[in-house]
Scaffold this active site. Structure first.
Site, PDB file in Angstrom:
ATOM      1  CG  ASN A 102      -1.786  -1.247   1.237  1.00  0.00           C
ATOM      2  OD1 ASN A 102      -1.544  -2.124   2.053  1.00  0.00           O
ATOM      3  ND2 ASN A 102      -2.714  -1.362   0.313  1.00  0.00           N
TER       4      ASN A 102
ATOM      5  CB  ILE B   1       0.825   6.124   3.002  1.00  0.00           C
ATOM      6  CG1 ILE B   1       2.310   6.352   3.319  1.00  0.00           C
ATOM      7  CG2 ILE B   1       0.272   4.971   3.819  1.00  0.00           C
ATOM      8  CD1 ILE B   1       2.546   6.961   4.683  1.00  0.00           C
ATOM      9  CB  CYS B   2      -3.037   3.433  -0.431  1.00  0.00           C
ATOM     10  SG  CYS B   2      -4.775   3.138  -0.713  1.00  0.00           S
ATOM     11  CG  LEU B   3      -3.966   4.327   6.601  1.00  0.00           C
ATOM     12  CD1 LEU B   3      -4.175   2.827   6.703  1.00  0.00           C
ATOM     13  CD2 LEU B   3      -2.891   4.760   7.586  1.00  0.00           C
TER      14      LEU B   3
END
Lengths: 157, 501
Positions: free
Chosen positions: A82, A90-92
């Site tokens: 991610n 960051i993919c959050l």
């Protein structure tokens, strides 16, 4: 509003980092220059392929914080499903639409640490490592991460 | 559970098939239209009312407060069937998942929820802004934030149209909570956004594309739409404000042009219209050889570089006439202009191959554009037609019903002009040949009839209007017939396979 809140966060962060075990993998979290740009350092959890690595996270706090989430980005390269390998993005979800003002910089950092151990391969930013994980090749997944950790994250900070 | 409640559960497969409480529900607006498309008309307000009615019924069934049910249904995207199914299976699971229960919070139970007030001596320190405040709001999870922060938070979240949860945990805010915090009717804004999302997400619903119209159309046989479009039929629907639009394209009615022709035509116009606009505003064509000429200075005595024809820039006539009587061309000469126009049109047909396509397009685009502009003018005229009706009534002393021919004629004119406009798009995509000749003959007939009726609307004297009632009726009838002929001719042209996309 933002300054006061950040001031308060700053005061509690130092205490929380030294006092509690909960944040043992957060090495440091402090402002660089003014209160709206921060720098955090995390350590790879000991039972993960990220072990022994340290990563620097650049944090930009918007003026309307904590209504809007802070922007967080890895500075040195991290191989993770991610995280964008090139840009460190960051993919959050909590850094985007799931953000609520109840999160703090510190809790967000620990959320990122949780993401390290618990990747979400269905919404990948790094497709190659995600594919390894999805196909169930844990050996290759761990191996590749260990390789990149040693290449980019030892003595990096 | 009473019988009526059972009946409701059975009916709940369609959200709007409610037939029980029609006394306060405007049933005439939601009549089902039977055409190639079967549809119902709704307005946003009606949708809200219907949804609220659903909630009331469901709250009786589930024995829960109205607010609670609104939140439940909103989380289920108004799918009451699924909600009831899930709820009957395991109500606690549903409540937990949607944040309507606090069981997950270690059984903690917080008293005095809602609005809290503090004193200057012992103020409330808000976690979000870290300031001392006198007013705060507490949910049943025990999390408490100051009103200012809560309001900012709500304003952000209302836009997302989802159920709003506590900033710290998953407990949902009820409409009551939202209204108390925002101090206004924030929950209805959320509900409206939720409806918007509902309409946009469901293929069976569409907003009317007309500007400032917030009517909704629900198509009942939506599975047929794709087939209709494939067979070159146009799924036209009419919203509750009387706007006709194509349900497939979400665009104004484009009869007789099929959807694929419309799409291509619109794209083409988008791509080329800028160029065309430039060419038409900056250049004129040589009257002899039709080369586009841009005049970048100098006098009006032009010599075409291509064919050496000498002409006047102003009237496009031959320069020979200008030698002795200079600038006679400032006087508008009707016959001359007509002739020039005609000869230019005739010559267009013998154009060279490369320019042919652009000119052909230009030709149809101009016609299309002219009628688009005329439609706008007609529309503004039709908007005041009610006034004209009143004037005629008062001026001539006839009854309202007798003066209605004006309203009918106006809508006939509008529809026919739209048909005429779109027929030019069809013509552009047709192969030359017998079929197109026939098509264009019918088209010319329609154009004639449109102008004839349009001309009648130019009359402003109410007495003359009343006297010419028969003319209005005849012209409208003729127009309707020709419009029908146009639609038939288009169908035939398409069936002949002369359409080239």
């Amino acid at each position: 509003m933002a300054t006061k809140r950040l001031m308060k966060e700053y005061n509690s962060i130092q205490k929380a980092l030294s006092d509690t075990q909960e944040y043992e993998n957060i090495v440091s979290l402090e402002p660089t220059g003014d209160l709206f740009s921060w720098c955090g350092v995390i350590r790879g959890p000991s039972n993960s392929p990220f072990q022994a690595g340290t990563w620097k996270i650049k944090i930009e706090v918007p003026q309307n914080y904590p209504i809007a989430p802070p922007k967080m980005k890895f500075v040195n390269k991290l191989c993770h499903p991610n995280v964008n390998f090139q840009t460190g993005e960051i993919c959050l979800d909590i850094l985007q639409n799931q953000w609520t003002p109840a999160w703090t910089l510190l809790t967000t950092m620990s959320a990122i640490l949780l993401l390290l151990q618990d990747p979400e391969p269905t919404s990948p930013l790094n497709i190659d490592i995600s594919n390894l994980l999805k196909s169930g090749d844990i050996k290759a997944y761990n191996g590749l991460i260990r390789f990149y950790t040693h290449k980019y994250a030892i003595d990096s900070v | 559970m009473s019988d009526e409640e059972f009946e409701y559960t059975d009916d709940s497969d369609s959200l709007y098939s409610d037939s029980v409480d029609d006394d306060n529900f405007k049933i005439e607006d939601s009549l089902v239209k039977h055409d190639i498309v079967q549809y119902k008309q709704h307005t946003t307000r009606e949708m809200m009312e219907t949804l609220h009615k659903k909630c009331t019924k469901l709250s009786e069934v589930l024995g829960k407060p109205h607010d609670y049910v609104v939140t439940l249904l909103q989380s289920y995207k108004w799918n009451s069937e699924k909600l009831i199914e899930d709820y009957m299976d395991d109500p606690q699971d549903v409540e937990l998942r949607l944040g309507l229960s606090t069981v997950k919070l270690n059984g903690e139970h917080h008293e005095n929820t809602g609005l809290q007030t503090y004193t200057e001596e012992a103020p409330f320190s808000c976690f979000i802004c870290c300031e001392d405040k006198l007013e705060s709001y507490k949910l049943k999870c025990g999390h408490e934030f100051c009103l200012d922060c809560y309001r900012t938070y709500l304003n952000e979240k209302v836009k997302q149209a989802n159920v709003i949860k506590c900033p710290s945990c998953d407990v949902a805010l009820t409409p009551g909570d939202i209204d108390t915090i925002s101090g206004t009717n924030g929950s209805s804004v959320l509900l409206e956004n939720s409806i918007k999302e509902y309409v946009e997400r469901h293929k069976t619903y569409k907003w009317c594309p007309s500007p400032d119209c917030n009517a909704i159309v629900e198509v009942l046989n939506s599975s047929d739409i794709a087939h209709l479009v494939d067979t070159n039929q146009i799924p036209i629907v009419i919203c509750s404000n009387g706007h006709r639009f194509c349900f497939n394209c979400g665009f104004e009615s484009h009869v007789p042009a099929p959807c694929n022709v419309t799409k291509q035509w619109i794209n083409k116009c988008k791509d080329d219209s800028e160029t065309v606009k430039w060419i038409t505003t900056h250049t004129k064509t040589c009257p002899k050889c039709d080369t586009s000429i841009e005049k970048n200075g100098g006098c009006n005595h032009m010599t075409c570089r291509k064919c050496a024809y000498e002409f006047c820039w102003i009237c496009l006539g031959t320069w020979d006439n200008h030698n002795n009587q200079y600038y006679q061309c400032n006087r508008y000469q009707y016959e001359q202009a007509e002739k020039n126009n005609k000869s230019a049109k005739d010559k267009k047909l013998q154009d060279e191959a490369t320019k042919k396509s652009l000119q052909r397009y230009l030709h149809y685009y101009n016609l299309f554009n002219i009628h688009e502009i005329s439609t706008k003018q007609d529309k503004s005229r039709c908007d005041v037609v009610e006034n004209t009706v009143r004037e005629v009534q008062e001026g001539v002393g006839i009854s309202w019903i007798e003066a209605q021919f004006l309203v009918d004629s106006a809508s006939t004119l509008l529809n026919a002009r739209r048909v005429l406009k779109w027929s030019y798009a069809v013509a552009f995509y047709c192969d030359r040949g017998y079929s197109l000749d026939l098509f264009e003959t019918v088209q010319a007939g329609l154009a004639d009839a449109v102008e004839a009726l349009s001309l009648l609307f130019e009359i402003s004297d109410v007495e003359v209007i009343a006297k010419k009632k028969l003319n209005f009726l005849n012209a409208s009838k003729l127009l309707e017939d020709r419009q029908r002929a146009m639609v038939l001719a288009t169908e035939e042209t398409i069936n002949n396979g002369t359409l080239r996309l």
